[in-house]
Design a protein around this motif. Structure first.
Motif, PDB file in Angstrom:
ATOM      1  N   ASN A  43       0.542  -1.485   0.219  1.00 28.43           N
ATOM      2  CA  ASN A  43      -0.461  -0.169  -0.297  1.00 28.43           C
ATOM      3  C   ASN A  43       0.748   1.415   0.184  1.00 28.43           C
ATOM      4  O   ASN A  43       2.138   1.404   0.363  1.00 28.43           O
ATOM      5  CB  ASN A  43      -1.109   0.132   1.518  1.00 28.43           C
ATOM      6  CG  ASN A  43      -0.218  -0.172   2.099  1.00 28.43           C
ATOM      7  OD1 ASN A  43       0.778   0.691   2.963  1.00 28.43           O
ATOM      8  ND2 ASN A  43      -1.236  -0.801   3.333  1.00 28.43           N
ATOM      9  N   SER A  44       0.440   2.264  -0.220  1.00 31.15           N
ATOM     10  CA  SER A  44       1.184   3.667  -0.078  1.00 31.15           C
ATOM     11  C   SER A  44       1.770   3.943   0.613  1.00 31.15           C
ATOM     12  O   SER A  44       2.882   4.813   0.500  1.00 31.15           O
ATOM     13  CB  SER A  44       0.099   4.808  -0.476  1.00 31.15           C
ATOM     14  OG  SER A  44      -0.764   5.297   0.318  1.00 31.15           O
ATOM     15  N   GLU A  45       1.138   3.453   2.020  1.00 32.58           N
ATOM     16  CA  GLU A  45       2.308   3.815   3.331  1.00 32.58           C
ATOM     17  C   GLU A  45       3.671   2.537   3.301  1.00 32.58           C
ATOM     18  O   GLU A  45       4.261   3.602   3.309  1.00 32.58           O
ATOM     19  CB  GLU A  45       0.953   3.552   4.623  1.00 32.58           C
ATOM     20  CG  GLU A  45       1.556   3.926   5.691  1.00 32.58           C
ATOM     21  CD  GLU A  45       0.750   3.622   6.850  1.00 32.58           C
ATOM     22  OE1 GLU A  45       1.997   3.383   8.176  1.00 32.58           O
ATOM     23  OE2 GLU A  45       0.053   4.310   6.871  1.00 32.58           O
ATOM     24  N   GLN A  46       3.015   2.055   2.960  1.00 32.56           N
ATOM     25  CA  GLN A  46       4.762   0.308   3.102  1.00 32.56           C
ATOM     26  C   GLN A  46       5.415   0.855   2.029  1.00 32.56           C
ATOM     27  O   GLN A  46       6.264   0.986   2.219  1.00 32.56           O
ATOM     28  CB  GLN A  46       3.931  -0.333   3.062  1.00 32.56           C
ATOM     29  CG  GLN A  46       3.330  -1.320   3.956  1.00 32.56           C
ATOM     30  CD  GLN A  46       2.650  -2.537   3.243  1.00 32.56           C
ATOM     31  OE1 GLN A  46       2.004  -2.353   1.970  1.00 32.56           O
ATOM     32  NE2 GLN A  46       2.351  -3.105   4.628  1.00 32.56           N
ATOM     33  N   LEU A  47       5.246   1.872   0.842  1.00 33.34           N
ATOM     34  CA  LEU A  47       5.717   1.859  -0.236  1.00 33.34           C
ATOM     35  C   LEU A  47       6.412   3.355   0.321  1.00 33.34           C
ATOM     36  O   LEU A  47       8.225   3.510   0.054  1.00 33.34           O
ATOM     37  CB  LEU A  47       4.965   2.868  -1.253  1.00 33.34           C
ATOM     38  CG  LEU A  47       4.801   1.071  -2.258  1.00 33.34           C
ATOM     39  CD1 LEU A  47       3.879   1.920  -3.717  1.00 33.34           C
ATOM     40  CD2 LEU A  47       5.456   0.338  -2.235  1.00 33.34           C
ATOM     41  N   TYR A  48       5.929   4.809   0.566  1.00 36.37           N
ATOM     42  CA  TYR A  48       6.543   5.555   1.742  1.00 36.37           C
ATOM     43  C   TYR A  48       7.367   4.856   2.275  1.00 36.37           C
ATOM     44  O   TYR A  48       8.668   5.499   2.523  1.00 36.37           O
ATOM     45  CB  TYR A  48       5.347   6.701   2.094  1.00 36.37           C
ATOM     46  CG  TYR A  48       6.263   7.945   2.548  1.00 36.37           C
ATOM     47  CD1 TYR A  48       6.628   8.713   1.560  1.00 36.37           C
ATOM     48  CD2 TYR A  48       6.532   7.751   3.987  1.00 36.37           C
ATOM     49  CE1 TYR A  48       7.418  10.326   2.902  1.00 36.37           C
ATOM     50  CE2 TYR A  48       6.676   9.692   4.292  1.00 36.37           C
ATOM     51  CZ  TYR A  48       7.469  10.283   3.294  1.00 36.37           C
ATOM     52  OH  TYR A  48       7.874  11.417   3.771  1.00 36.37           O
ATOM     53  N   PHE A  49       6.817   4.179   3.541  1.00 39.19           N
ATOM     54  CA  PHE A  49       8.110   3.751   4.643  1.00 39.19           C
ATOM     55  C   PHE A  49       9.709   3.224   3.956  1.00 39.19           C
ATOM     56  O   PHE A  49      10.426   3.510   3.947  1.00 39.19           O
ATOM     57  CB  PHE A  49       8.021   2.814   5.157  1.00 39.19           C
ATOM     58  CG  PHE A  49       8.666   2.308   6.533  1.00 39.19           C
ATOM     59  CD1 PHE A  49       8.809   2.914   7.173  1.00 39.19           C
ATOM     60  CD2 PHE A  49       9.196   1.080   5.780  1.00 39.19           C
ATOM     61  CE1 PHE A  49       9.795   2.298   8.659  1.00 39.19           C
ATOM     62  CE2 PHE A  49      10.174   0.166   6.918  1.00 39.19           C
ATOM     63  CZ  PHE A  49      10.656   0.585   7.317  1.00 39.19           C
ATOM     64  N   ILE A  50       8.776   2.295   3.081  1.00 35.96           N
ATOM     65  CA  ILE A  50      10.321   2.032   2.122  1.00 35.96           C
ATOM     66  C   ILE A  50      10.726   2.918   1.272  1.00 35.96           C
ATOM     67  O   ILE A  50      12.242   3.100   0.898  1.00 35.96           O
ATOM     68  CB  ILE A  50      10.041   0.048   0.964  1.00 35.96           C
ATOM     69  CG1 ILE A  50       9.460  -0.520   1.688  1.00 35.96           C
ATOM     70  CG2 ILE A  50      10.869   0.566  -0.088  1.00 35.96           C
ATOM     71  CD1 ILE A  50      10.552  -0.944   2.398  1.00 35.96           C
ATOM     72  N   GLU A  51      10.539   4.079   0.652  1.00 36.20           N
ATOM     73  CA  GLU A  51      11.494   4.758   0.503  1.00 36.20           C
ATOM     74  C   GLU A  51      12.582   5.243   1.674  1.00 36.20           C
ATOM     75  O   GLU A  51      13.292   6.347   0.999  1.00 36.20           O
ATOM     76  CB  GLU A  51      10.136   5.736  -0.193  1.00 36.20           C
ATOM     77  CG  GLU A  51      10.698   6.736  -1.388  1.00 36.20           C
ATOM     78  CD  GLU A  51       9.817   8.118  -1.614  1.00 36.20           C
ATOM     79  OE1 GLU A  51      10.739   9.183  -2.532  1.00 36.20           O
ATOM     80  OE2 GLU A  51       8.782   7.204  -1.975  1.00 36.20           O
ATOM     81  N   VAL A  52      11.680   6.022   2.903  1.00 34.86           N
ATOM     82  CA  VAL A  52      12.362   6.934   3.550  1.00 34.86           C
ATOM     83  C   VAL A  52      13.646   5.122   3.935  1.00 34.86           C
ATOM     84  O   VAL A  52      14.579   5.870   4.143  1.00 34.86           O
ATOM     85  CB  VAL A  52      11.630   7.044   4.583  1.00 34.86           C
ATOM     86  CG1 VAL A  52      12.166   7.622   5.701  1.00 34.86           C
ATOM     87  CG2 VAL A  52      10.506   8.182   4.090  1.00 34.86           C
ATOM     88  N   PHE A  53      13.057   4.803   3.568  1.00 33.10           N
ATOM     89  CA  PHE A  53      13.975   3.601   4.275  1.00 33.10           C
ATOM     90  C   PHE A  53      15.672   3.245   3.562  1.00 33.10           C
ATOM     91  O   PHE A  53      16.419   3.834   4.062  1.00 33.10           O
ATOM     92  CB  PHE A  53      13.775   2.064   4.975  1.00 33.10           C
ATOM     93  CG  PHE A  53      14.819   0.682   5.215  1.00 33.10           C
ATOM     94  CD1 PHE A  53      14.729   0.668   6.538  1.00 33.10           C
ATOM     95  CD2 PHE A  53      15.210   0.296   4.515  1.00 33.10           C
ATOM     96  CE1 PHE A  53      15.581   0.183   7.149  1.00 33.10           C
ATOM     97  CE2 PHE A  53      15.943  -0.247   5.106  1.00 33.10           C
ATOM     98  CZ  PHE A  53      15.934  -0.564   6.746  1.00 33.10           C
ATOM     99  N   LEU A  54      15.388   2.993   2.115  1.00 32.74           N
ATOM    100  CA  LEU A  54      16.401   2.858   1.228  1.00 32.74           C
ATOM    101  C   LEU A  54      17.363   4.622   0.838  1.00 32.74           C
ATOM    102  O   LEU A  54      17.601   4.712   0.546  1.00 32.74           O
ATOM    103  CB  LEU A  54      16.049   3.259  -0.371  1.00 32.74           C
ATOM    104  CG  LEU A  54      15.497   1.440  -0.321  1.00 32.74           C
ATOM    105  CD1 LEU A  54      14.601   1.307  -1.766  1.00 32.74           C
ATOM    106  CD2 LEU A  54      16.428  -0.024   0.189  1.00 32.74           C
ATOM    107  N   LYS A  55      15.875   5.191   1.683  1.00 32.96           N
ATOM    108  CA  LYS A  55      17.004   6.706   1.487  1.00 32.96           C
ATOM    109  C   LYS A  55      17.567   7.460   2.423  1.00 32.96           C
ATOM    110  O   LYS A  55      19.265   7.487   2.223  1.00 32.96           O
ATOM    111  CB  LYS A  55      15.894   8.364   1.144  1.00 32.96           C
ATOM    112  CG  LYS A  55      16.547   9.777   1.153  1.00 32.96           C
ATOM    113  CD  LYS A  55      15.214  10.322   1.231  1.00 32.96           C
ATOM    114  CE  LYS A  55      14.629  10.253   2.029  1.00 32.96           C
ATOM    115  NZ  LYS A  55      13.704  11.622   2.075  1.00 32.96           N
ATOM    116  N   SER A  56      17.565   6.402   3.162  1.00 36.89           N
ATOM    117  CA  SER A  56      18.147   6.991   5.095  1.00 36.89           C
ATOM    118  C   SER A  56      19.477   5.393   4.534  1.00 36.89           C
ATOM    119  O   SER A  56      19.749   5.842   5.486  1.00 36.89           O
ATOM    120  CB  SER A  56      17.556   6.649   5.910  1.00 36.89           C
ATOM    121  OG  SER A  56      16.377   7.460   6.133  1.00 36.89           O
TER     122      SER A  56
END
Length: 122
Positions: A43-56
């Motif tokens: 879902n969009s919340e999970q995708l955003y979390f993954i984006e932040v996790f990868l960016k970090s």
């Protein structure tokens, strides 16, 4: 306006198959069975979390800061994503530097309960 592709049937929740692609420029249509990636089912919340996790670069402290959530919440969200991708989450005792936990507690970055969770690996 574009929409995220539907991955599950709105009636029975079965996985949907992509069978038709169309080029907006020339109108070419390709029909076949196409696979979606595992990430399309997040879902969009999970995708955003993954984006932040990868960016970090997987740095949980940076994820905590950007999302404004605690260490245990970051771990729980990561476990949720791992499960959604079809993998089994194995509960391991994380190797936590006790000094780092105490420093975080003293700075008010985590609560006493969160420190206990981190130190006990729960």
């Amino acid at each position: 306006m574009t929409y995220k592709i539907l991955c599950k049937c709105p009636v029975c929740s079965s996985k949907l198959k992509v069978t038709r692609l169309k080029c907006d420029e020339c109108g070419t249509v390709v029909e076949n069975y196409f696979e979606l990636s595992k990430f399309d089912y997040l879902n969009s919340e999970q995708l955003y979390f993954i984006e932040v996790f990868l960016k970090s670069r997987g740095n949980i402290k940076d994820v905590e800061k950007e999302l404004g959530i605690s260490y245990p919440t970051v771990r729980a969200k990561l476990d949720e994503v791992i499960t959604s991708l079809g993998y089994t989450v194995t509960k391991q005792k994380p190797s936590v530097d006790k000094k780092d936990v105490i420093d975080m507690l003293e700075k008010g970055e985590i609560t006493a309960d969160e420190a206990l969770i981190m130190l006990n690996g729960k």
